[in-house]
Design a protein around this motif. Structure first.
Motif, PDB file in Angstrom:
ATOM      1  N   THR A  20      12.258  12.599  -3.016  1.00 32.61           N
ATOM      2  CA  THR A  20      10.981  13.513  -2.217  1.00 32.61           C
ATOM      3  C   THR A  20       9.689  12.101  -1.411  1.00 32.61           C
ATOM      4  OG1 THR A  20      11.185  15.070  -3.760  1.00 32.61           O
ATOM      5  CG2 THR A  20       9.280  15.201  -3.194  1.00 32.61           C
ATOM      6  N   VAL A  21       9.113  10.880  -2.485  1.00 24.53           N
ATOM      7  CA  VAL A  21       8.485  10.048  -2.220  1.00 24.53           C
ATOM      8  C   VAL A  21       9.309   9.130  -1.212  1.00 24.53           C
ATOM      9  CG1 VAL A  21       7.680  10.695  -4.039  1.00 24.53           C
ATOM     10  CG2 VAL A  21       8.901   8.714  -4.668  1.00 24.53           C
ATOM     11  N   GLY A  22      10.372   8.905  -0.524  1.00 23.09           N
ATOM     12  CA  GLY A  22      10.583   8.180   0.450  1.00 23.09           C
ATOM     13  C   GLY A  22      11.607   7.284  -0.478  1.00 23.09           C
ATOM     14  N   TYR A  23      12.642   7.122  -1.126  1.00 25.30           N
ATOM     15  CA  TYR A  23      13.218   6.425  -1.333  1.00 25.30           C
ATOM     16  C   TYR A  23      15.025   7.133  -1.828  1.00 25.30           C
ATOM     17  CZ  TYR A  23       9.868   3.190  -2.761  1.00 25.30           C
ATOM     18  OH  TYR A  23       8.657   2.599  -2.089  1.00 25.30           O
ATOM     19  N   GLN A  24      15.679   6.005  -1.383  1.00 25.71           N
ATOM     20  CA  GLN A  24      17.077   6.632  -1.013  1.00 25.71           C
ATOM     21  C   GLN A  24      18.065   6.520  -1.968  1.00 25.71           C
ATOM     22  OE1 GLN A  24      19.441   5.781   2.567  1.00 25.71           O
ATOM     23  NE2 GLN A  24      18.249   7.080   4.000  1.00 25.71           N
ATOM     24  N   SER A  25      17.210   5.692  -3.032  1.00 25.48           N
ATOM     25  CA  SER A  25      17.847   4.709  -3.794  1.00 25.48           C
ATOM     26  C   SER A  25      17.601   4.893  -5.307  1.00 25.48           C
ATOM     27  CB  SER A  25      18.417   3.344  -3.879  1.00 25.48           C
ATOM     28  OG  SER A  25      18.504   2.997  -5.225  1.00 25.48           O
ATOM     29  N   ALA A  26      17.349   5.609  -6.397  1.00 24.13           N
ATOM     30  CA  ALA A  26      16.654   5.754  -7.476  1.00 24.13           C
ATOM     31  C   ALA A  26      16.641   4.720  -8.013  1.00 24.13           C
ATOM     32  CB  ALA A  26      17.417   7.077  -8.430  1.00 24.13           C
ATOM     33  N   GLY A  27      17.482   3.658  -7.892  1.00 23.68           N
ATOM     34  CA  GLY A  27      17.516   2.238  -8.682  1.00 23.68           C
ATOM     35  C   GLY A  27      16.780   1.225  -7.378  1.00 23.68           C
ATOM     36  N   ARG A  28      16.562   1.819  -7.071  1.00 24.06           N
ATOM     37  CA  ARG A  28      14.921   1.069  -6.077  1.00 24.06           C
ATOM     38  C   ARG A  28      13.616   1.770  -6.737  1.00 24.06           C
ATOM     39  NH1 ARG A  28      12.288  -3.136  -4.166  1.00 24.06           N
ATOM     40  NH2 ARG A  28      11.305  -2.953  -2.323  1.00 24.06           N
ATOM     41  N   PHE A  29      13.953   3.189  -6.342  1.00 25.38           N
ATOM     42  CA  PHE A  29      12.950   3.647  -6.804  1.00 25.38           C
ATOM     43  C   PHE A  29      12.489   3.481  -7.632  1.00 25.38           C
ATOM     44  CE2 PHE A  29      11.068   7.393  -9.157  1.00 25.38           C
ATOM     45  CZ  PHE A  29       9.822   7.183  -8.352  1.00 25.38           C
ATOM     46  N   SER A  30      12.979   3.164  -9.334  1.00 26.88           N
ATOM     47  CA  SER A  30      12.892   2.745 -10.781  1.00 26.88           C
ATOM     48  C   SER A  30      11.999   1.632 -10.491  1.00 26.88           C
ATOM     49  CB  SER A  30      14.365   3.139 -11.002  1.00 26.88           C
ATOM     50  OG  SER A  30      14.366   4.383 -11.857  1.00 26.88           O
ATOM     51  N   GLU A  31      12.664   0.488  -9.473  1.00 23.46           N
ATOM     52  CA  GLU A  31      12.084  -0.833  -9.811  1.00 23.46           C
ATOM     53  C   GLU A  31      11.409  -0.942  -9.239  1.00 23.46           C
ATOM     54  OE1 GLU A  31      13.500  -4.549  -7.158  1.00 23.46           O
ATOM     55  OE2 GLU A  31      15.506  -3.362  -7.223  1.00 23.46           O
ATOM     56  N   TYR A  88       0.560  -1.174   0.288  1.00 23.61           N
ATOM     57  CA  TYR A  88       0.143  -0.017  -0.139  1.00 23.61           C
ATOM     58  C   TYR A  88       0.980   1.505  -0.147  1.00 23.61           C
ATOM     59  CZ  TYR A  88      -3.633   3.656   1.443  1.00 23.61           C
ATOM     60  OH  TYR A  88      -4.240   4.681   1.807  1.00 23.61           O
ATOM     61  N   ILE A  89       1.977   1.377   1.112  1.00 26.44           N
ATOM     62  CA  ILE A  89       2.355   2.244   1.312  1.00 26.44           C
ATOM     63  C   ILE A  89       3.087   2.905  -0.598  1.00 26.44           C
ATOM     64  CG2 ILE A  89       4.707   3.838   1.763  1.00 26.44           C
ATOM     65  CD1 ILE A  89       3.726   1.887   4.767  1.00 26.44           C
ATOM     66  N   GLN A  90       4.451   1.515  -0.875  1.00 25.63           N
ATOM     67  CA  GLN A  90       4.534   1.762  -2.068  1.00 25.63           C
ATOM     68  C   GLN A  90       3.980   2.345  -3.461  1.00 25.63           C
ATOM     69  OE1 GLN A  90       5.892  -2.964  -2.486  1.00 25.63           O
ATOM     70  NE2 GLN A  90       8.149  -1.948  -1.235  1.00 25.63           N
ATOM     71  N   LYS A  91       2.147   1.355  -3.824  1.00 27.35           N
ATOM     72  CA  LYS A  91       1.952   1.908  -3.967  1.00 27.35           C
ATOM     73  C   LYS A  91       1.249   3.652  -3.831  1.00 27.35           C
ATOM     74  CE  LYS A  91      -0.718  -2.408  -4.390  1.00 27.35           C
ATOM     75  NZ  LYS A  91      -2.326  -2.975  -4.769  1.00 27.35           N
ATOM     76  N   GLN A  92       1.092   4.059  -2.785  1.00 23.45           N
ATOM     77  CA  GLN A  92       1.092   5.883  -2.959  1.00 23.45           C
ATOM     78  C   GLN A  92       2.116   6.432  -3.051  1.00 23.45           C
ATOM     79  OE1 GLN A  92      -2.139   6.878  -1.518  1.00 23.45           O
ATOM     80  NE2 GLN A  92      -2.161   4.918  -1.867  1.00 23.45           N
ATOM     81  N   ARG A  93       3.265   5.846  -3.510  1.00 24.65           N
ATOM     82  CA  ARG A  93       4.603   7.135  -3.520  1.00 24.65           C
ATOM     83  C   ARG A  93       4.420   6.568  -4.608  1.00 24.65           C
ATOM     84  NH1 ARG A  93       9.288   3.755   0.875  1.00 24.65           N
ATOM     85  NH2 ARG A  93       8.177   4.916   2.959  1.00 24.65           N
ATOM     86  N   VAL A  94       4.185   5.646  -5.576  1.00 28.52           N
ATOM     87  CA  VAL A  94       3.864   5.947  -7.240  1.00 28.52           C
ATOM     88  C   VAL A  94       3.272   6.175  -7.471  1.00 28.52           C
ATOM     89  CG1 VAL A  94       4.058   4.813  -8.735  1.00 28.52           C
ATOM     90  CG2 VAL A  94       5.325   3.622  -6.678  1.00 28.52           C
ATOM     91  N   HIS A  95       1.710   6.913  -6.904  1.00 25.30           N
ATOM     92  CA  HIS A  95       0.671   7.833  -6.856  1.00 25.30           C
ATOM     93  C   HIS A  95       1.283   8.979  -7.289  1.00 25.30           C
ATOM     94  CE1 HIS A  95      -3.214   9.064  -8.041  1.00 25.30           C
ATOM     95  NE2 HIS A  95      -3.126   9.302  -7.335  1.00 25.30           N
ATOM     96  N   GLN A  96       2.394   8.776  -5.775  1.00 23.61           N
ATOM     97  CA  GLN A  96       2.542  10.356  -5.744  1.00 23.61           C
ATOM     98  C   GLN A  96       4.077  11.089  -6.575  1.00 23.61           C
ATOM     99  OE1 GLN A  96       1.744  12.941  -3.519  1.00 23.61           O
ATOM    100  NE2 GLN A  96       3.045  14.191  -4.221  1.00 23.61           N
ATOM    101  N   ALA A  97       4.890  10.220  -7.060  1.00 23.84           N
ATOM    102  CA  ALA A  97       5.728  10.162  -8.299  1.00 23.84           C
ATOM    103  C   ALA A  97       5.006  10.349  -9.504  1.00 23.84           C
ATOM    104  CB  ALA A  97       6.845   8.676  -8.083  1.00 23.84           C
ATOM    105  N   GLU A  98       4.343   9.686 -10.024  1.00 24.46           N
ATOM    106  CA  GLU A  98       3.884   9.606 -11.073  1.00 24.46           C
ATOM    107  C   GLU A  98       3.210  11.127 -11.272  1.00 24.46           C
ATOM    108  OE1 GLU A  98       1.857   5.175 -11.658  1.00 24.46           O
ATOM    109  OE2 GLU A  98       0.529   7.084 -11.236  1.00 24.46           O
ATOM    110  N   LYS A  99       2.609  11.889 -10.421  1.00 27.06           N
ATOM    111  CA  LYS A  99       2.162  13.247 -10.362  1.00 27.06           C
ATOM    112  C   LYS A  99       3.761  14.042 -10.714  1.00 27.06           C
ATOM    113  CE  LYS A  99      -1.377  12.877  -7.322  1.00 27.06           C
ATOM    114  NZ  LYS A  99      -2.352  13.381  -5.503  1.00 27.06           N
ATOM    115  N   LEU A 100       4.608  13.917  -9.803  1.00 29.87           N
ATOM    116  CA  LEU A 100       5.851  14.926  -9.776  1.00 29.87           C
ATOM    117  C   LEU A 100       6.355  14.615 -11.283  1.00 29.87           C
ATOM    118  CD1 LEU A 100       7.057  14.209  -6.244  1.00 29.87           C
ATOM    119  CD2 LEU A 100       6.656  16.217  -7.210  1.00 29.87           C
ATOM    120  N   LEU A 101       6.721  13.472 -11.718  1.00 30.28           N
ATOM    121  CA  LEU A 101       6.824  13.386 -12.912  1.00 30.28           C
ATOM    122  C   LEU A 101       6.176  13.843 -14.324  1.00 30.28           C
ATOM    123  CD1 LEU A 101       7.255   9.436 -12.773  1.00 30.28           C
ATOM    124  CD2 LEU A 101       9.450  11.186 -13.266  1.00 30.28           C
TER     125      LEU A 101
END
Length: 66
Positions: A35-46, A9-22
């Motif tokens: 900004t959405v809570g990931y230190q690693s851009a690689g993990r975020f992209s995954e 649920y948290i991951q989905k919410q972070r992705v949803h917020q990232a979609e808005k920012l993108l």
């Protein structure tokens, strides 16, 4: 109730917020990741690709093409 774990649920919410920012900013992807809570851009992209079925870069390109 949400048919997923709290982590999902948290991951989905972070992705949803990232979609808005993108879609609405020109922030670099690594800044959006932080900004959405990931230190690693690689993990975020995954995780973004898991839920949005596109990489953040592909998502942004699709938004601005369409």
């Amino acid at each position: 109730m949400y048919h997923c774990t709290i982590t999902e649920y948290i991951q989905k919410q972070r992705v949803h917020q990232a979609e808005k920012l993108l879609a609405h900013t020109e922030l670099p992807i690594n800044k959006i990741a932080r900004t959405v809570g990931y230190q690693s851009a690689g993990r975020f992209s995954e995780l973004f690709k898991r839920y949005a079925e596109l990489t953040p870069k592909e998502y942004r390109q699709q938004i601005f093409r369409g």
